[in-house]
Write a protein that holds these residues in place. Structure first.
Motif, mmCIF file in Angstrom:
data_model
loop_
_atom_site.group_PDB
_atom_site.id
_atom_site.type_symbol
_atom_site.label_atom_id
_atom_site.label_comp_id
_atom_site.label_asym_id
_atom_site.label_seq_id
_atom_site.Cartn_x
_atom_site.Cartn_y
_atom_site.Cartn_z
ATOM 1 N N THR A 52 31.805 27.239 37.970
ATOM 2 C CA THR A 52 32.935 27.952 38.969
ATOM 3 C C THR A 52 33.375 26.919 39.769
ATOM 4 O OG1 THR A 52 31.272 29.723 39.016
ATOM 5 C CG2 THR A 52 32.995 29.543 40.878
ATOM 6 N N TYR A 97 30.362 38.942 33.887
ATOM 7 C CA TYR A 97 31.100 40.068 34.285
ATOM 8 C C TYR A 97 31.194 41.342 33.365
ATOM 9 C CZ TYR A 97 34.412 37.201 31.215
ATOM 10 O OH TYR A 97 35.206 36.778 30.371
ATOM 11 N N LEU A 155 30.465 40.095 42.581
ATOM 12 C CA LEU A 155 29.791 40.377 41.225
ATOM 13 C C LEU A 155 28.500 40.097 41.317
ATOM 14 C CD1 LEU A 155 29.768 40.946 38.404
ATOM 15 C CD2 LEU A 155 30.676 38.755 37.852
ATOM 16 N N THR A 178 38.264 34.965 34.630
ATOM 17 C CA THR A 178 37.889 34.917 36.219
ATOM 18 C C THR A 178 38.231 33.512 36.420
ATOM 19 O OG1 THR A 178 35.626 34.335 35.555
ATOM 20 C CG2 THR A 178 35.993 36.730 35.832
ATOM 21 N N ARG A 236 35.232 36.874 44.973
ATOM 22 C CA ARG A 236 34.710 36.256 43.906
ATOM 23 C C ARG A 236 33.081 36.249 43.828
ATOM 24 N NH1 ARG A 236 37.558 31.186 41.498
ATOM 25 N NH2 ARG A 236 36.008 31.524 39.860
ATOM 26 N N GLY A 286 36.360 40.109 40.885
ATOM 27 C CA GLY A 286 35.447 39.354 39.981
ATOM 28 C C GLY A 286 35.148 40.088 38.561
ATOM 29 N N ASP A 329 36.503 30.831 35.695
ATOM 30 C CA ASP A 329 35.322 29.917 35.392
ATOM 31 C C ASP A 329 35.213 29.470 34.284
ATOM 32 O OD1 ASP A 329 34.319 30.632 38.024
ATOM 33 O OD2 ASP A 329 33.273 32.474 37.252
#
Length: 561
Positions: free
Chosen positions: A372, A436, A8, A342, A5, A544, A344
């Motif tokens: 996050t 992302y 990214l 993800t 994670r 990610g 998040d």
């Protein structure tokens, strides 16, 4: 070696200064707070300058369609029905324009659909068969249940509801039924379909949490917990209850600070992603809102108090749950919280002062914030790139099949107002591309090649995918770098995504089948409490970076619905 994670931001850090140097000034953007920005802060794209209606309500549907609609009593929309059928205005205010549109995500083409009854400030849930259930509204729509599918359009079930439902909340249950709870001056709930359930069940918690002339408990936040019980948040407190019996409510502590979080104070809430290593554990996040009294101060005194900047997080499944408080980098009321593949949370839309309601919000917050959940306390928030379009009262946001967040709506007026207004009625539709979706990651982005159309609880299945240019890094890395997230699409309105949830699936062996082609062994969600039946977006997430999604239906345990 960095954790997956963390890859990214590391991949993008080198080029972030180049991107930021080309940014242009935005007259609506508030000053950038002292917060570390993401390496790539996201990107806004205008999909349509005018979709014809203001997107007060949004629902992603199987087949990659997005339904958007407002209300039938605002006056003519910008979409004519003349091409569909002969039309004449009626005495009850119906006009010859459409107040709902369907966006085909694959072609970006809009299709108008007429609405017979008024769905203003209504609620909804995607049924296990992929049909949208839409309930309540105002005037001739307040007791109506509606069904929508792209093939048949709207079908009204007149007088289906046992009570007027205006500002209620719908949530799908483990058996595929939908609970319809609350609404203005409605301290009760009912079910769709009726089956053998009581017509109405009194729910005293809503009576306890309402405030005279303000309420602050409308559109209560409902989340289904893994054991099949229901978490309900209203005003500044929460309870857990079993919907099919009259067992006592399990009361949770009130959120410290006493800030109301429901309409019209209008914070937002999500159930944080459920993990396969702890299937019985669930956490709820509630963010933003307006201080107590903000509505009356704005309405009567033209005074717009600062919005709240706190988030409160709790694990209602713990034996002794307590709220943990964090501070967002930007205060926000009328914000939307959108779960990303993800894991998040994107917090977008809203205002920094005032409250929900006509003309009662000020200082648009145009920068989204990324939260996050697994990051260390104090490092969970990132401020992202802002839009040029204020999204105030009656705006909405939802995740789409490609991993974008669609953002539309904003009409803080009684009717459509396009001139001589600080915040005009907004008919545009934007897509926000989270970090992302940086194009520089396209070579590392997975692409789903095959996924099951339907799966049963606890079944073993497989997802086949490719990584176009850098597939070798998947084979070299551990299987844990490949994740599969099942995302339930939300019915989004008034700062809350009903039925929104992310279930991370257990991933076993990842086998290489060819150059850049892989197959991951996946276990479907274990129970309907973890993932109620119906359609989900299955995303493959590698280091990610998520793929576009495949539609997968969770098969009901009982007869097909």
């Amino acid at each position: 070696m960095p954790k997956p994670r963390q890859l990214l931001p590391l991949l993008l850090l080198i080029t972030s200064l180049i991107d930021n140097a080309g940014a242009t000034a935005n007259p609506w953007q508030e000053p950038m707070p002292n917060t570390q920005p993401a390496a790539f802060p996201g990107e806004w794209q205008l999909l349509h300058a005018n979709i014809g209606v203001s997107a007060m309500h949004m629902q992603l549907l199987p087949g990659d369609f997005v339904l958007m609609f407002d209300r039938t009593d605002t006056g003519p929309s910008n979409i004519s029905l003349a091409a569909l059928a002969p039309c004449a205005a009626t005495a009850d205010g119906a006009d010859c324009t459409a107040h709902s549109v369907l966006l085909d995500l694959r072609s970006n083409v809009l299709h108008p659909y007429p609405l017979a009854t008024n769905p203003w400030c209504s609620s909804g849930a995607l049924l296990p068969n992929g049909t949208l259930l839409q309930t309540g509204g105002f005037a001739n729509g307040d007791r109506v249940a509606r069904l929508f599918s792209p093939a048949t359009g709207w079908t009204d079930l007149p007088s289906f509801l046992a009570a007027r439902r205006w500002y209620a909340t719908d949530m799908i249950l483990p058996d595929g039924r939908v609970i319809i709870l609350g609404g203005r001056r409605q301290f009760n709930f009912e079910f769709f379909p009726h089956d053998d359930a009581p017509a109405l069940t009194f729910f005293p918690f809503l009576d306890e949490t309402t405030e005279l002339d303000i309420e602050n408990n409308l559109y209560p936040f409902l989340h289904l917990l893994p054991d099949g019980t229901v978490f309900v948040f209203a005003n500044d407190r929460a309870v857990v209850f079993e919907p099919y019996n009259r067992a006592p409510l399990r009361r949770l502590p009130a959120v410290p600070g006493g800030v109301p979080r429901n309409y019209p104070s209008s914070g937002s809430s999500v159930l944080l992603p459920l993990r396969p290593d702890a299937p019985a554990h669930a956490e709820v996040l509630v963010c933003g809102g307006a201080p107590r009294g903000a509505y009356h101060l704005a309405l009567r005194n033209n005074t717009f108090v600062p919005a709240d900047r706190t988030c409160a997080r709790i694990a209602p499944t713990d034996p002794d749950p307590v709220w943990a408080i964090e501070e967002m980098p930007l205060a926000r009321v009328m914000g939307d919280m959108v779960l990303l593949p993800t894991g998040d949370v994107l917090i977008v839309n809203g205002a920094a002062a005032g409250t929900a309601g006509w003309e009662l919000g000020r200082e648009p917050v145009t920068r989204p914030v990324l939260y996050t959940p697994d990051a260390q306390l104090g490092a969970r928030f990132e401020v992202l790139s802002g839009t040029t379009i204020p999204r105030m009262y009656h705006s909405a946001a939802t995740l789409d099949t490609y991993g974008r967040v669609l953002v539309g709506g904003s009409n803080p007026h009684v009717g459509y107002v396009f001139a001589n207004a600080t915040y005009p009625t907004e008919l545009s539709l934007e897509a926000f591309l989270p970090p992302y979706m940086d194009s520089r990651l396209d070579g590392a982005r997975p692409r789903v090649l095959a996924a099951p159309a339907e799966v049963g609880y606890g079944e073993a299945t497989a997802v086949r995918f490719e990584v176009p240019a850098r597939g070798d890094v998947v084979a070299e890395g551990p299987a844990g770098e490949v994740r599969v997230a099942a995302v339930a699409p939300a019915f989004a309105t008034h700062s809350f995504g009903m039925n929104q949830r992310v279930v991370e699936l257990a991933v076993g062996r990842v086998a290489q089948l060819g150059i850049g082609v892989y197959e991951a062994e996946v276990a479907a969600p274990p129970t309907p409490g973890v993932a109620p039946p119906g359609y989900y977006l299955w995303f493959v997430v590698r280091a990610g970076v998520p793929s576009s999604a495949a539609w997968v239906r969770m098969r009901p345990l009982g007869p097909a619905t």
